[in-house]
Design an enzyme around this catalytic site. Structure first.
Site, PDB file in Angstrom:
ATOM      1  N   LYS A  59       0.811  -1.226   0.000  1.00  0.00           N
ATOM      2  CA  LYS A  59       0.000   0.000   0.000  1.00  0.00           C
ATOM      3  C   LYS A  59       0.842   1.272   0.000  1.00  0.00           C
ATOM      4  O   LYS A  59       0.430   2.283  -0.548  1.00  0.00           O
ATOM      5  CB  LYS A  59      -0.942   0.006   1.209  1.00  0.00           C
TER       6      LYS A  59
ATOM      7  N   ASP B 157     -10.013   2.939   1.559  1.00  0.00           N
ATOM      8  CA  ASP B 157     -10.163   2.543   2.972  1.00  0.00           C
ATOM      9  C   ASP B 157     -10.767   3.699   3.770  1.00  0.00           C
ATOM     10  O   ASP B 157     -11.614   3.483   4.652  1.00  0.00           O
ATOM     11  CB  ASP B 157      -8.809   2.171   3.585  1.00  0.00           C
TER      12      ASP B 157
HETATM   13  P1  NAP Z   1       0.232  -2.425   9.388  1.00  0.00           P
HETATM   14  O1  NAP Z   1       0.693  -1.292   8.534  1.00  0.00           O
HETATM   15  O2  NAP Z   1       1.009  -3.697   9.414  1.00  0.00           O
HETATM   16  O3  NAP Z   1       0.113  -1.848  10.902  1.00  0.00           O
HETATM   17  C1  NAP Z   1      -0.176  -2.738  11.944  1.00  0.00           C
HETATM   18  C2  NAP Z   1      -0.370  -1.932  13.239  1.00  0.00           C
HETATM   19  O4  NAP Z   1      -0.845  -2.814  14.231  1.00  0.00           O
HETATM   20  C3  NAP Z   1       0.886  -1.275  13.775  1.00  0.00           C
HETATM   21  O5  NAP Z   1       0.555  -0.027  14.320  1.00  0.00           O
HETATM   22  C4  NAP Z   1       1.317  -2.259  14.874  1.00  0.00           C
HETATM   23  O6  NAP Z   1       2.026  -1.654  15.918  1.00  0.00           O
HETATM   24  C5  NAP Z   1      -0.021  -2.699  15.381  1.00  0.00           C
HETATM   25  N1  NAP Z   1       0.015  -4.014  16.039  1.00  0.00           N
HETATM   26  C6  NAP Z   1       0.303  -5.196  15.448  1.00  0.00           C
HETATM   27  N2  NAP Z   1       0.208  -6.191  16.357  1.00  0.00           N
HETATM   28  C7  NAP Z   1      -0.133  -5.601  17.539  1.00  0.00           C
HETATM   29  C8  NAP Z   1      -0.372  -6.098  18.842  1.00  0.00           C
HETATM   30  N3  NAP Z   1      -0.270  -7.411  19.126  1.00  0.00           N
HETATM   31  N4  NAP Z   1      -0.726  -5.229  19.807  1.00  0.00           N
HETATM   32  C9  NAP Z   1      -0.836  -3.907  19.542  1.00  0.00           C
HETATM   33  N5  NAP Z   1      -0.607  -3.378  18.314  1.00  0.00           N
HETATM   34  C10 NAP Z   1      -0.256  -4.215  17.332  1.00  0.00           C
HETATM   35  O7  NAP Z   1      -1.263  -2.853   9.012  1.00  0.00           O
HETATM   36  P2  NAP Z   1      -2.435  -1.969   8.378  1.00  0.00           P
HETATM   37  O8  NAP Z   1      -2.431  -2.112   6.903  1.00  0.00           O
HETATM   38  O9  NAP Z   1      -2.375  -0.612   8.946  1.00  0.00           O
HETATM   39  O10 NAP Z   1      -3.721  -2.778   8.909  1.00  0.00           O
HETATM   40  C11 NAP Z   1      -4.028  -2.809  10.295  1.00  0.00           C
HETATM   41  C12 NAP Z   1      -5.264  -3.662  10.526  1.00  0.00           C
HETATM   42  O11 NAP Z   1      -6.396  -3.081   9.893  1.00  0.00           O
HETATM   43  C13 NAP Z   1      -5.153  -5.086   9.989  1.00  0.00           C
HETATM   44  O12 NAP Z   1      -5.768  -5.968  10.916  1.00  0.00           O
HETATM   45  C14 NAP Z   1      -5.969  -5.034   8.708  1.00  0.00           C
HETATM   46  O13 NAP Z   1      -6.523  -6.305   8.373  1.00  0.00           O
HETATM   47  C15 NAP Z   1      -7.062  -4.069   9.133  1.00  0.00           C
HETATM   48  N6  NAP Z   1      -7.690  -3.413   7.978  1.00  0.00           N
HETATM   49  C16 NAP Z   1      -9.026  -3.630   7.791  1.00  0.00           C
HETATM   50  C17 NAP Z   1      -9.668  -3.022   6.740  1.00  0.00           C
HETATM   51  C18 NAP Z   1     -11.128  -3.245   6.558  1.00  0.00           C
HETATM   52  O14 NAP Z   1     -11.637  -2.956   5.464  1.00  0.00           O
HETATM   53  N7  NAP Z   1     -11.848  -3.712   7.560  1.00  0.00           N
HETATM   54  C19 NAP Z   1      -8.959  -2.210   5.843  1.00  0.00           C
HETATM   55  C20 NAP Z   1      -7.592  -2.002   6.074  1.00  0.00           C
HETATM   56  C21 NAP Z   1      -6.965  -2.620   7.149  1.00  0.00           C
HETATM   57  P3  NAP Z   1       3.623  -1.379  15.826  1.00  0.00           P
HETATM   58  O15 NAP Z   1       3.776  -0.064  15.113  1.00  0.00           O
HETATM   59  O16 NAP Z   1       4.042  -1.325  17.245  1.00  0.00           O
HETATM   60  O17 NAP Z   1       4.216  -2.535  15.076  1.00  0.00           O
END
Ligand code: NAP
Length: 295
Positions: free
Chosen positions: A73, A109
């Site tokens: 992304k 998103d």
């Molecule tokens: P990303 O860039 O990999 O970011 C992940 C984030 O989650 C980081 O801030 C990370 O913290 C945090 N994190 C991971 N494991 C954690 C834990 N055990 N405890 C606390 N914080 C934790 O991912 P992303 O693209 O932003 O997506 C994030 C989430 O949103 C995913 O679950 C994704 O599936 C969901 N999402 C859903 C939709 C939808 O349409 N529903 C759309 C987009 C994304 P650190 O910075 O400390 O590593």
């Protein structure tokens, strides 16, 4: 309408790594059927090193575009011809649109989240305070959504505080009437928060994991809404904890459906109703390729 007259079948793709268990093919197949278009949506596993070539392949006739998911992304931004204002501000592209050989990057998103919250009756209003948990691309989309809809203060809570501080710096503007504040959860004024958005991966495939201690949820006002972008499991620990406090809580399926709907409209010019996308998600079985799969 972006649908070419050429005999070549229309194609759209998901580029992600991993891509195997995506729900997007299910949603877009339903949308192509509902729109009366013979299109094909294909999830392709694209390692980071192959992103440039994968994007170049979108310039072919009959290709409508692609969705991008982890890890592409953010990496895609410099590889595209132009970006929407939202994609530029957020710094992440989840939808690439092919128009006449040019690739345009958008972020659905952010409006997907907005529509999901609208469906839940969330009253966007000037002066409300929002907590966004996480600091990745989804969190940046959530911060952007809250700001453009007039929320006053956005508190970004993340496991790694420095990443939340980077978001704060990105929006730092002494003349603005809003504030983005990176804060440990303990420093958030929970009694003044009307919306909590989990945009972290905490809870994903982990039914007992939560990014927020239940003690913080207990401090929220009764009208607060807790929105978890995670949708596998459908009832996350965060949602269960919020409901135990009498709060309204919802998972990310609505956002998933809306971001897909908006991408489909960008590609084809056809406005397929959200029920088609939600129906495809709701009819999905649990298990591989089912309701618990990735976007
Ligand atoms: P990303 O860039 O990999 O970011 C992940 C984030 O989650 C980081 O801030 C990370 O913290 C945090 N994190 C991971 N494991 C954690 C834990 N055990 N405890 C606390 N914080 C934790 O991912 P992303 O693209 O932003 O997506 C994030 C989430 O949103 C995913 O679950 C994704 O599936 C969901 N999402 C859903 C939709 C939808 O349409 N529903 C759309 C987009 C994304 P650190 O910075 O400390 O590593």
């Amino acid at each position: 309408m972006n649908v070419p007259d050429a005999a070549a079948p229309l194609h759209a793709y998901l580029f992600a790594d991993p891509a195997a268990h995506s729900l997007s093919p299910r949603m877009h197949a339903a949308a192509f059927r509902a729109a009366g278009l013979g299109g094909i949506y294909e999830a392709r596993q694209v390692p980071a090193a192959d992103l440039r070539a994968a994007l170049a392949s979108l310039r072919a006739p009959g290709v409508l575009g692609a969705n991008l998911s982890l890890p592409h992304k953010e990496a895609a931004l410099p590889l595209l011809d132009d970006l929407s204002a939202a994609a530029r501000a957020i710094g992440a592209v989840n939808t690439v649109v092919h128009r006449d050989g040019q690739l345009w990057g958008d972020n659905t998103d952010a409006p997907g989240l907005r529509h999901a919250l609208d469906d839940l009756g969330y009253p966007w209003e000037q002066g409300a305070n929002v907590v966004v948990v996480g600091a990745g691309g989804a969190a940046r989309a959530a911060v952007y959504t809250a700001l453009i809809l007039g929320e006053q203060n956005v508190y970004v809570v993340n496991r790694t505080l420095e990443r939340a501080q980077a978001i704060e710096q990105n929006w730092a503007n002494p003349d603005a009437d809003f504030q983005v504040v990176a804060a440990p959860a303990a420093d958030v004024p929970w009694a003044d928060i009307s919306l909590v958005i989990n945009a972290s991966s905490a809870g994903l495939d982990a039914p007992d994991q939560t990014p927020l201690d239940a003690a913080f949820l207990a401090r929220l006002p009764a009208h607060a809404l807790v929105y978890d972008m995670v949708y596998k499991p459908r009832d996350t620990r965060l949602m269960r904890d919020a409901r135990a406090q009498g709060l309204k809580a919802e998972n990310g399926l609505g956002m998933l459906a809306h971001q897909a709907r908006l991408a489909f409209a960008q590609w084809t010019g056809v406005a397929v109703p959200p029920e088609v996308f939600l129906g495809a998600l709701n009819s999905a079985d649990e298990g591989p390729g089912g309701a618990g799969a990735r976007p």
